[in-house]
Design a protein around this motif. Structure first.
Motif, PDB file in Angstrom:
ATOM      1  N   UNK A  51       0.962  -1.150   0.069  1.00  0.00           N
ATOM      2  CA  UNK A  51       0.201  -0.203  -0.011  1.00  0.00           C
ATOM      3  C   UNK A  51       0.739   1.126   0.223  1.00  0.00           C
ATOM      4  N   UNK A  52       2.116   1.311   0.924  1.00  0.00           N
ATOM      5  CA  UNK A  52       2.912   2.377   0.991  1.00  0.00           C
ATOM      6  C   UNK A  52       3.484   2.662  -0.603  1.00  0.00           C
ATOM      7  N   UNK A  53       3.692   1.622  -1.190  1.00  0.00           N
ATOM      8  CA  UNK A  53       4.530   1.708  -2.414  1.00  0.00           C
ATOM      9  C   UNK A  53       3.707   2.360  -3.406  1.00  0.00           C
ATOM     10  N   UNK A  54       2.335   1.534  -3.514  1.00  0.00           N
ATOM     11  CA  UNK A  54       1.362   1.954  -4.419  1.00  0.00           C
ATOM     12  C   UNK A  54       0.945   3.418  -4.078  1.00  0.00           C
ATOM     13  N   UNK A  55       0.591   3.959  -2.916  1.00  0.00           N
ATOM     14  CA  UNK A  55       0.289   5.402  -2.715  1.00  0.00           C
ATOM     15  C   UNK A  55       1.082   6.326  -3.315  1.00  0.00           C
ATOM     16  N   UNK A  56       2.552   5.952  -3.154  1.00  0.00           N
ATOM     17  CA  UNK A  56       3.534   6.698  -3.583  1.00  0.00           C
ATOM     18  C   UNK A  56       3.615   6.828  -5.194  1.00  0.00           C
ATOM     19  N   UNK A  57       3.242   5.629  -5.639  1.00  0.00           N
ATOM     20  CA  UNK A  57       3.005   5.473  -7.324  1.00  0.00           C
ATOM     21  C   UNK A  57       2.070   6.491  -7.604  1.00  0.00           C
ATOM     22  N   UNK A  58       0.552   6.298  -7.066  1.00  0.00           N
ATOM     23  CA  UNK A  58      -0.439   6.569  -7.230  1.00  0.00           C
ATOM     24  C   UNK A  58      -0.384   8.268  -7.207  1.00  0.00           C
ATOM     25  N   UNK A  59       0.408   8.644  -6.174  1.00  0.00           N
ATOM     26  CA  UNK A  59       0.551  10.073  -6.024  1.00  0.00           C
ATOM     27  C   UNK A  59       1.515  10.847  -7.013  1.00  0.00           C
ATOM     28  N   UNK A  60       2.415  10.254  -7.298  1.00  0.00           N
ATOM     29  CA  UNK A  60       3.380  10.968  -8.173  1.00  0.00           C
ATOM     30  C   UNK A  60       3.101  10.846  -9.729  1.00  0.00           C
ATOM     31  N   UNK A  61       2.334  10.051 -10.327  1.00  0.00           N
ATOM     32  CA  UNK A  61       1.742   9.438 -11.543  1.00  0.00           C
ATOM     33  C   UNK A  61       0.942  10.636 -12.124  1.00  0.00           C
ATOM     34  N   UNK A  62       0.030  11.530 -11.526  1.00  0.00           N
ATOM     35  CA  UNK A  62      -0.741  12.304 -12.060  1.00  0.00           C
ATOM     36  C   UNK A  62       0.190  13.813 -12.114  1.00  0.00           C
ATOM     37  N   UNK A  63       1.176  14.032 -11.146  1.00  0.00           N
ATOM     38  CA  UNK A  63       2.060  15.104 -11.401  1.00  0.00           C
ATOM     39  C   UNK A  63       2.904  15.147 -12.381  1.00  0.00           C
ATOM     40  N   UNK A  64       3.516  13.709 -12.666  1.00  0.00           N
ATOM     41  CA  UNK A  64       4.390  13.516 -14.057  1.00  0.00           C
ATOM     42  C   UNK A  64       3.549  13.682 -15.118  1.00  0.00           C
ATOM     43  N   UNK A  65       2.400  12.992 -15.160  1.00  0.00           N
ATOM     44  CA  UNK A  65       1.464  13.124 -16.447  1.00  0.00           C
ATOM     45  C   UNK A  65       1.288  14.739 -16.785  1.00  0.00           C
ATOM     46  N   UNK A  66       1.055  15.503 -15.781  1.00  0.00           N
ATOM     47  CA  UNK A  66       0.593  16.944 -15.919  1.00  0.00           C
ATOM     48  C   UNK A  66       1.748  17.816 -16.278  1.00  0.00           C
ATOM     49  N   UNK A  67       2.905  17.629 -15.656  1.00  0.00           N
ATOM     50  CA  UNK A  67       4.204  18.278 -16.143  1.00  0.00           C
ATOM     51  C   UNK A  67       4.664  17.943 -17.624  1.00  0.00           C
ATOM     52  N   UNK A  68       4.369  16.709 -18.042  1.00  0.00           N
ATOM     53  CA  UNK A  68       4.770  16.320 -19.511  1.00  0.00           C
ATOM     54  C   UNK A  68       3.724  16.150 -20.242  1.00  0.00           C
ATOM     55  N   UNK A  69       2.596  16.486 -20.052  1.00  0.00           N
ATOM     56  CA  UNK A  69       1.455  16.287 -20.949  1.00  0.00           C
ATOM     57  C   UNK A  69       1.214  14.963 -21.319  1.00  0.00           C
ATOM     58  N   UNK A  70       1.538  14.230 -20.383  1.00  0.00           N
ATOM     59  CA  UNK A  70       0.901  12.502 -20.542  1.00  0.00           C
ATOM     60  C   UNK A  70       2.154  11.934 -21.306  1.00  0.00           C
ATOM     61  N   UNK A  71       3.172  12.331 -21.699  1.00  0.00           N
ATOM     62  CA  UNK A  71       4.368  11.748 -22.396  1.00  0.00           C
ATOM     63  C   UNK A  71       5.137  10.854 -21.488  1.00  0.00           C
TER      64      UNK A  71
END
Length: 198
Positions: free
Chosen positions: A122-142
């Motif tokens: 759960x800890x690893x998943x929450x970290x993954x889940x929290x960072x992915x939208x930030x990365x997608x937004x910053x790179x326009x999904x690339x």
């Protein structure tokens, strides 16, 4: 060593629920590297291997598509920790039985490995889940397919290390944490001039 094996497997489950489960099932079924406790032998059942294989393909594809990856992460909030509990308990050789009497199950120590695995995944998943939208937004999904491929590779690496060379799990977890931090920081800095975020 059993604790390192279980920790590596449950961490891998936090990134991709099906990779460590499929690895355990296939290795138990076709090799002598893994001998699952009787309570977890269902992981090497033919039907279970096929189901895990199909779910793995769906997960791998969905996780590489921007927006779909975030929806998938929400859906996986239950699956990944549950898989982490299963692989942690099977990794430490827990003789957990099918829970027909919850009172007996919780009165014994059989639930402890499952809970530890759930918490790690759960800890690893929450970290993954929290960072992915930030990365997608910053790179326009690339970033989605690249980051997802790195996560899948990390899950495979963690599962393999956990099974074949458990001491390497500590190094891989440290490298994974540093890599995520570095990538997150780099992309955030790159997006600061455009968004004005401090």
């Amino acid at each position: 060593m059993e604790f390192l094996t279980a920790t590596g497997l449950s961490s891998a489950a936090g990134l991709n629920a099906y990779i460590p489960m499929l690895a355990l099932g296939l290795l138990d079924r076709f090799t002598n590297f893994v001998n699952l406790p009787p309570a977890w032998s269902w992981l090497s059942n033919d039907w279970m291997l096929w189901i895990l294989g199909v779910l793995l393909v769906v997960e791998v594809v969905a996780d590489k598509i921007p927006v779909v990856d975030s929806i998938n992460d929400v859906l996986q909030t239950v699956v990944r920790p549950a898989a982490g509990g299963v692989v942690f308990a099977s990794g430490v050789g827990s003789e957990t039985v099918t829970v027909s009497d919850p009172g007996t199950f919780f009165a014994s120590d059989q639930w402890i490995p499952v809970v530890i695995g759930v918490v790690i995944a759960l800890a690893v998943h929450l970290f993954k889940m929290g960072t992915r939208p930030v990365l997608n937004t910053a790179t326009v999904g690339t970033a989605a397919p690249v980051v997802s491929a790195v996560e899948d590779g990390a899950a495979v690496g963690l599962a393999a290390a956990a099974i074949f060379l458990p001491i390497l799990v500590l190094v891989l977890l440290a490298a994974l944490a540093f890599g995520f931090y570095w990538l997150f920081t780099k992309i955030r800095r790159r997006s600061e001039p455009e968004t004005g975020i401090l």
